[in-house]
Design a protein around this motif. Structure first.
Motif, mmCIF file in Angstrom:
data_model
loop_
_atom_site.group_PDB
_atom_site.id
_atom_site.type_symbol
_atom_site.label_atom_id
_atom_site.label_comp_id
_atom_site.label_asym_id
_atom_site.label_seq_id
_atom_site.Cartn_x
_atom_site.Cartn_y
_atom_site.Cartn_z
ATOM 1 N N GLU B 79 0.759 -1.101 0.006
ATOM 2 C CA GLU B 79 -0.035 0.016 -0.060
ATOM 3 C C GLU B 79 0.890 1.301 0.001
ATOM 4 O O GLU B 79 0.506 2.302 -0.716
ATOM 5 C CB GLU B 79 -0.848 -0.039 1.195
ATOM 6 C CG GLU B 79 -2.031 1.091 1.250
ATOM 7 C CD GLU B 79 -2.951 0.762 0.067
ATOM 8 O OE1 GLU B 79 -3.291 -0.298 -0.535
ATOM 9 O OE2 GLU B 79 -3.585 1.807 -0.451
ATOM 10 N N LYS B 80 1.969 1.019 0.760
ATOM 11 C CA LYS B 80 2.958 2.523 0.825
ATOM 12 C C LYS B 80 3.540 2.525 -0.379
ATOM 13 O O LYS B 80 3.632 3.928 -0.900
ATOM 14 C CB LYS B 80 4.018 2.076 1.793
ATOM 15 C CG LYS B 80 3.271 2.582 3.167
ATOM 16 C CD LYS B 80 4.370 2.558 4.349
ATOM 17 C CE LYS B 80 3.796 2.782 5.604
ATOM 18 N NZ LYS B 80 4.447 2.646 6.889
ATOM 19 N N GLN B 81 3.922 1.504 -1.265
ATOM 20 C CA GLN B 81 4.506 1.669 -2.746
ATOM 21 C C GLN B 81 3.348 2.311 -3.634
ATOM 22 O O GLN B 81 3.507 3.303 -4.297
ATOM 23 C CB GLN B 81 4.674 0.042 -3.229
ATOM 24 C CG GLN B 81 6.121 -0.116 -2.549
ATOM 25 C CD GLN B 81 6.345 -1.522 -2.749
ATOM 26 O OE1 GLN B 81 5.268 -2.400 -3.589
ATOM 27 N NE2 GLN B 81 7.426 -2.198 -2.442
ATOM 28 N N VAL B 82 2.064 1.891 -3.470
ATOM 29 C CA VAL B 82 0.988 2.676 -4.199
ATOM 30 C C VAL B 82 0.747 3.862 -3.790
ATOM 31 O O VAL B 82 0.275 4.899 -4.626
ATOM 32 C CB VAL B 82 -0.235 1.476 -4.152
ATOM 33 C CG1 VAL B 82 -1.506 2.158 -4.673
ATOM 34 C CG2 VAL B 82 -0.146 0.161 -4.481
ATOM 35 N N GLN B 83 1.104 4.340 -2.580
ATOM 36 C CA GLN B 83 0.739 5.654 -2.071
ATOM 37 C C GLN B 83 1.441 6.735 -2.797
ATOM 38 O O GLN B 83 0.950 8.094 -2.973
ATOM 39 C CB GLN B 83 1.198 5.874 -0.518
ATOM 40 C CG GLN B 83 0.329 6.252 0.297
ATOM 41 C CD GLN B 83 0.600 6.392 1.987
ATOM 42 O OE1 GLN B 83 1.686 6.178 1.928
ATOM 43 N NE2 GLN B 83 -0.359 6.708 2.672
ATOM 44 N N VAL B 84 2.502 6.188 -3.584
ATOM 45 C CA VAL B 84 3.336 7.251 -4.400
ATOM 46 C C VAL B 84 2.252 7.849 -5.613
ATOM 47 O O VAL B 84 2.369 9.104 -5.916
ATOM 48 C CB VAL B 84 4.300 6.857 -4.645
ATOM 49 C CG1 VAL B 84 5.434 7.774 -5.937
ATOM 50 C CG2 VAL B 84 5.404 6.233 -3.829
ATOM 51 N N ILE B 85 1.627 6.925 -6.067
ATOM 52 C CA ILE B 85 0.716 7.185 -7.162
ATOM 53 C C ILE B 85 -0.555 7.653 -6.697
ATOM 54 O O ILE B 85 -1.107 8.908 -7.129
ATOM 55 C CB ILE B 85 0.322 5.761 -7.879
ATOM 56 C CG1 ILE B 85 1.560 5.195 -8.596
ATOM 57 C CG2 ILE B 85 -0.620 6.319 -8.946
ATOM 58 C CD1 ILE B 85 1.259 3.802 -8.769
ATOM 59 N N THR B 86 -1.166 7.407 -5.671
ATOM 60 C CA THR B 86 -2.459 8.029 -5.079
ATOM 61 C C THR B 86 -2.292 9.202 -4.560
ATOM 62 O O THR B 86 -3.062 10.177 -4.541
ATOM 63 C CB THR B 86 -3.053 7.057 -3.900
ATOM 64 O OG1 THR B 86 -2.126 6.747 -2.774
ATOM 65 C CG2 THR B 86 -3.580 5.753 -4.305
ATOM 66 N N SER B 87 -1.129 9.613 -4.024
ATOM 67 C CA SER B 87 -0.742 10.972 -3.546
ATOM 68 C C SER B 87 -0.565 11.950 -4.515
ATOM 69 O O SER B 87 -0.719 12.998 -4.040
ATOM 70 C CB SER B 87 0.322 10.904 -2.454
ATOM 71 O OG SER B 87 1.247 10.480 -3.100
ATOM 72 N N ALA B 88 -0.342 11.346 -5.807
ATOM 73 C CA ALA B 88 -0.169 12.195 -7.078
ATOM 74 C C ALA B 88 -1.366 12.714 -7.525
ATOM 75 O O ALA B 88 -1.519 13.728 -8.144
ATOM 76 C CB ALA B 88 0.721 11.743 -7.913
ATOM 77 N N THR B 89 -2.892 12.167 -7.173
ATOM 78 C CA THR B 89 -3.930 12.426 -7.576
ATOM 79 C C THR B 89 -4.477 13.658 -6.916
ATOM 80 O O THR B 89 -4.235 13.986 -5.978
ATOM 81 C CB THR B 89 -5.154 11.007 -7.430
ATOM 82 O OG1 THR B 89 -5.148 11.100 -6.177
ATOM 83 C CG2 THR B 89 -4.585 9.928 -8.172
ATOM 84 N N PRO B 90 -5.509 14.194 -7.560
ATOM 85 C CA PRO B 90 -6.198 15.508 -6.801
ATOM 86 C C PRO B 90 -6.929 15.278 -6.009
ATOM 87 O O PRO B 90 -7.633 16.192 -5.398
ATOM 88 C CB PRO B 90 -6.832 16.151 -8.132
ATOM 89 C CG PRO B 90 -7.249 14.938 -8.977
ATOM 90 C CD PRO B 90 -6.032 14.090 -8.872
#
Lengths: 728, 248
Positions: B79-90
């Protein structure tokens, strides 16, 4: 790679793995918890304190540790992300097999080290009681097989879920079930914490080890089956559980092997020979209804019993022969025998009889029905053999059954057919073949005559009063004879207790109880004026008494019990209580069970309280007796099902049985003594009560069940009414 | 946000592990009812408020375990690895976190509903008892403070270190075996077992369901502590989001 090569590599790796070595090291410490913190078995017997509990602690805690290791080890290749690499070298199924075999080998070696480490300390602490066979059996029957079961189960759960936390949760659930009240009372449900109520210092642990070995094999089969099934769930080709499963079952022999193992476990469970299928509570009605009952037209003239105890297999072979005249060819006759026994043959004269064994187990007995043809003075022969099965309602305490090289105990239907529909004559002959070193006691009397069979056994022959039940016990006994209050007494105990009996001067302690009761409640008379026998037996806590004999369970005379100053009157209570039964049991005061309060227990408990009051003072007796009775009665009065018995029938059988047993115990041991205490106050104090009790004793002693002393008789003797004794 | 909520619900609830855990909760609840609650708590009827409170407080550790298990997914390494992408969303990170809390709460409500249905079936089949309104107070006292506290603690622990989840799971599991009495008993089992014994009995022979002020205060304290921990987590998410935006 071949399975053996993989196993060798895995095992070697485990011996170099820090985590494996840490778990092994931790598991070596786990028995330490059993010395003080984890006490599942009786701590009163020396071998319980220094062997059973440490082993059981090591068993349960070590099993959890190895389960954690199994899960971690199974997850290792996924954690290190080398599973694809490993899978390309060898089959994942083969790898899982090699890993579990290596784990089993690793933990077996750990168990072996544990066995060696604790040996010197156990020898020192148990001293002359130490028995090497019991020591080895404790580790190799209880501890190490349980570690195997736990490890196999944990590895299987991981292979099915392939998630550490989920497999851990499921494993924890399986462990929880073993400790839950629902499963705790059964030998067969407890896979991680075998049910061992008590070890024995002076008698035998054979029954305990037999049943534990059986349950270990049973659970190994089940865990093995689940493990083999889990091999089909091992993830491969990056598929999920279902995809991998469909792939896995293509190797048909895997699910077949899993099914065979699980079915084998289930069959072992279903066909277990250790516990009968009777009701969960003792049936007093059956006991009372069948006592000396005879309903047939057949007349029995002569009886002989030949019993052979087979200590290696723990089985009994018996032949009962009745000389009978059957005047009526249509009457159906029957007898009751332990459900563990199989009837090998039933003949009348030279004619083989058809018989039916009914499915009506009750109080450790099962009925066999047959029809006697019309004939004069023919011999009815019943031949039977089998492993004696414990009463289901008493099974957790292992009540009174044992056939081993050290001890034989066969009572009631465990020894000979009983409750026969045809009446029995006054006496009969009993022959019993036992290992040479055992001395039998039959019907609480020593047997004089024996012949040496020159094969390590001796056959003893004696005449017995042919009641419907015959009590046989045999051990390497010691005897201390003495006389007190004009009564000749034999104190009989396991020879291993010689040191304790003399160093704690037990005969004198017994004499003090006799003196008190004789001076306060009058002299007792036995029905046949014989020597009184005070007998120590294998058991977990209480005792039993009747006309001319008292039986005490082993823990009452252990050093732990006798040397504990805190237990003081409590240890003495059971000790004295059973002797006091001699004064009140002989009145034929019947125990009705159920909600009835009146039994010999009430008067016995009251007298024990009076004895302790004289010995330890008013405050002590109030705190330890009157207040305890009152709090139990209060709790009973407040209980929902006591106030609303209409709801009781809605409960499942197990809860009904538990509640009824609790109610009966409160009624017999607390409510009735309180009522007698109330009577004491109403009649004008202790001295007046003693006078009444002496009169009761003089007028009724020795009457037995033929003319039982009823509650109304007691009320009349006190000049009171039922209403006056009702508790508020 | 509703789309994210739908996705989170699908992820958390429509999977075999949740169904498996729901089944374990159900089995444990039935086992508790038929082995423990059937005898009644503190001499009261099995269908008294006290007994029902004991039931809820007995099953609550396993429910907490399930909730922690669900939460652990949000703080796993993957999940933390995916967080890089999710945090880039608006998506607003606070609303995102609250959406996830809502998904977990829905899971909790689902479990509770199943467990209440099981208990209703138990009471009807064994005792023909239908007056379920008497159980409302035990539900409020037992479930809500414990759940909010576990939720707050779980999210805070997850933000600190994922390993703490396993510690919390172990603590929760241990609480199945340990009986703590007194008003501050977290799940309330010891309290429901002991407090009624000290109360006077009413005409029916049983004490009425009425908890002490101390117990109420303790429940309120757990509720506020849970909310407090949630607020701290929100603040920390807010700070992190601000830091990330400054970095960009």
């Amino acid at each position: 790679m071949k399975l053996f090569s993989l196993f060798r590599v895995e095992l070697r790796r485990m011996f170099h793995s820090k985590i494996c070595l840490s778990v092994a090291a931790l598991s070596l410490f786990t028995p330490l918890f059993g010395y003080s913190l984890y006490i599942p078995s009786s701590n009163v017997v020396m071998s319980g304190k220094y062997l059973a509990n440490p082993v059981l602690a090591g068993t349960a805690i070590g099993a959890v540790l190895f389960a954690v290791l199994a899960i971690i080890e199974a997850d290792r290749t996924y954690r290190a992300r080398i599973n694809a690499l490993i899978d390309s070298i060898s089959s994942p199924v083969k790898m899982a097999m090699a890993r579990i075999l290596a784990l089993i080998g690793f933990l077996t070696l750990t168990g072996l080290v544990c066995t060696i480490i604790y040996l010197p300390y156990t020898i020192i602490k148990l001293d002359y009681i130490f028995d090497f066979a019991t020591y080895l059996a404790s580790f190799f029957i209880i501890m190490i097989p349980t570690w195997w079961i736990s490890t196999i189960l944990a590895a299987a759960l991981y292979q099915i879920t392939r998630r550490i936390e989920l497999s851990g949760l499921l494993y924890a659930g399986c462990v929880y079930l073993c400790y839950s009240p629902y499963f705790q009372k059964s030998y067969f449900t407890r896979w991680i914490n075998p049910l061992i109520v008590t070890y024995s210092d002076g008698f035998s642990n054979a029954y305990t080890f037999r049943i534990t070995l059986y349950t270990r094999i049973l659970w190994l089969a089940i865990a093995g089956g689940v493990f083999v099934f889990s091999l089909t769930c091992i993830r491969r080709y990056q598929r999920n559980l279902i995809g991998s499963f469909w792939r896995g079952i293509r190797k048909v022999y895997i699910p077949i092997a899993a099914a065979v193992l699980v079915v084998a476990g289930a069959l072992l469970w279903r066909g277990q020979p250790f516990v009968d299928h009777g009701p969960l509570e003792f049936d007093y009605n059956h006991m009372n209804a069948t006592r000396l009952s005879s309903s047939s037209n057949s007349i029995c003239y002569n009886v002989s019993f030949r019993i052979t105890a087979k200590p290696i297999s723990g089985t009994v072979h018996g032949i009962a022969q009745y000389t009978i005249s059957s005047s009526n060819g249509i009457s159906e006759d029957s007898f009751w025998l332990n459900p563990g026994y199989r009837i090998l043959g039933l003949t009348y004269g030279s004619k083989k009889l058809d018989f039916r064994t009914l499915d009506n187990d009750v109080n450790g007995e099962r009925q066999t029905v047959f029809t006697l043809p019309k004939a004069e003075n023919q011999i009815l022969t019943v031949e039977y053999e089998g492993f004696p099965a414990l009463l289901r309602c008493f099974s957790p305490t292992g009540w009174g059954v044992e056939v081993s090289t050290e001890y034989v105990s066969l009572n009631n239907a465990y020894s000979v057919p009983c409750n026969t529909s045809f009446g029995l004559p006054g006496s009969s002959w009993l022959e019993i073949t036992l290992p040479s070193k055992l001395t039998p006691i039959v019907e609480h009397k020593f047997v004089d005559k024996h012949t040496d069979n020159k094969d390590g056994t001796r056959t003893w022959k004696t005449e017995v009063q042919c009641s419907q039940y015959i009590w046989i016990t045999a051990c390497d006994y010691s005897v201390i004879p003495f006389t007190v209050a004009g009564i000749n007494v034999d104190l009989v105990y396991s020879s291993k207790y010689d040191k304790n009996m003399r160093s704690y001067d037990i005969p004198n302690a017994i004499k003090s109880v006799f003196d008190y009761c004789t001076s306060h409640q009058g002299k007792i008379r036995f029905s046949d004026n014989r020597r009184m026998m005070l007998l120590q037996r294998n058991g977990s806590g209480g005792g039993n008494a009747s006309d001319g004999w008292v039986e005490w369970d082993e823990p009452i005379f252990t050093s732990v019990n006798l040397s504990n100053p805190l237990k003081g009157a409590n240890a003495a209570e059971v000790f004295a209580h059973e002797i006091i039964h001699e004064w009140w049991g002989g009145l034929g005061v019947e125990c009705h069970g159920g909600d009835e309060c009146w039994s010999s227990e009430g008067l016995t408990v009251y007298t024990t309280y009076r004895l302790m009051k004289e010995k330890y003072g008013e405050l002590y007796s109030k705190q330890n007796y009157v207040d305890v009775w009152q709090s139990k009665v209060d709790a009973q009065n407040r209980g929902f099902y006591y106030r609303h018995p209409e709801y009781l029938e809605k409960l499942p059988e197990r809860y009904q049985a538990d509640l009824k047993i609790a109610n009966t115990d409160t009624n017999l041991y607390c409510r009735m003594p309180l009522m007698i205490l109330k009577a004491e106050k109403l009649v004008g104090g202790e001295e007046k009560m003693d006078k009444i009790l002496r009169t009761i004793q003089e007028n009724n002693s020795g009457n037995g069940y033929a003319k039982p002393f009823t509650y109304q008789d007691f009320l009349d003797a006190c000049g009171l009414t039922k209403e006056e004794l009702e508790l508020e | 946000m509703s789309k994210i909520l739908k996705y989170e619900l699908k992820r958390q609830i429509f999977n075999k592990f949740f169904i498996g855990l729901l089944a374990i909760n159900g089995l444990y609840a039935w086992y508790t009812l038929t082995s423990d609650i059937i005898a009644g708590t503190a001499y009261t009827a099995p269908f008294s408020g006290w007994s029902f409170g004991t039931y809820l407080s007995t099953v609550m550790p396993i429910i907490s375990l399930t909730i922690l298990f669900m939460m652990s997914r949000y703080f796993s390494k993957k999940e933390k690895q995916v967080q890089v992408i999710t945090s880039a969303t608006p998506v607003d990170p606070i609303r995102f976190m609250l959406t996830r809390c809502t998904a977990i709460t829905v899971g909790f409500i689902l479990i509770i509903t199943v467990l209440l249905i099981i208990s209703a079936y138990f009471y009807i089949s064994f005792f023909k008892y239908y007056n379920f309104t008497a159980f409302l107070l035990p539900i409020i006292y037992t479930l809500i403070p414990s759940y909010v506290f576990i939720l707050g603690l779980g999210i805070l622990a997850g933000r600190v270190h994922q390993g703490l989840f396993y510690v919390l799971m172990l603590v929760s599991l241990a609480l199945c075996f340990v009986h703590i009495s007194g008003a501050f008993d977290f799940f309330g089992r010891g309290y429901y077992n002991n407090y009624p014994i000290t109360l006077p009995v009413s005409a029916g022979g049983e004490p009425a369901f009425s908890v002490s002020d101390k117990f109420l205060l303790a429940r309120l304290a757990y509720l506020l502590l849970g909310l407090g921990m949630l607020t701290v987590s929100i603040q920390s998410v807010k700070r992190k989001a601000r830091r990330d935006s400054l970095r960009i």
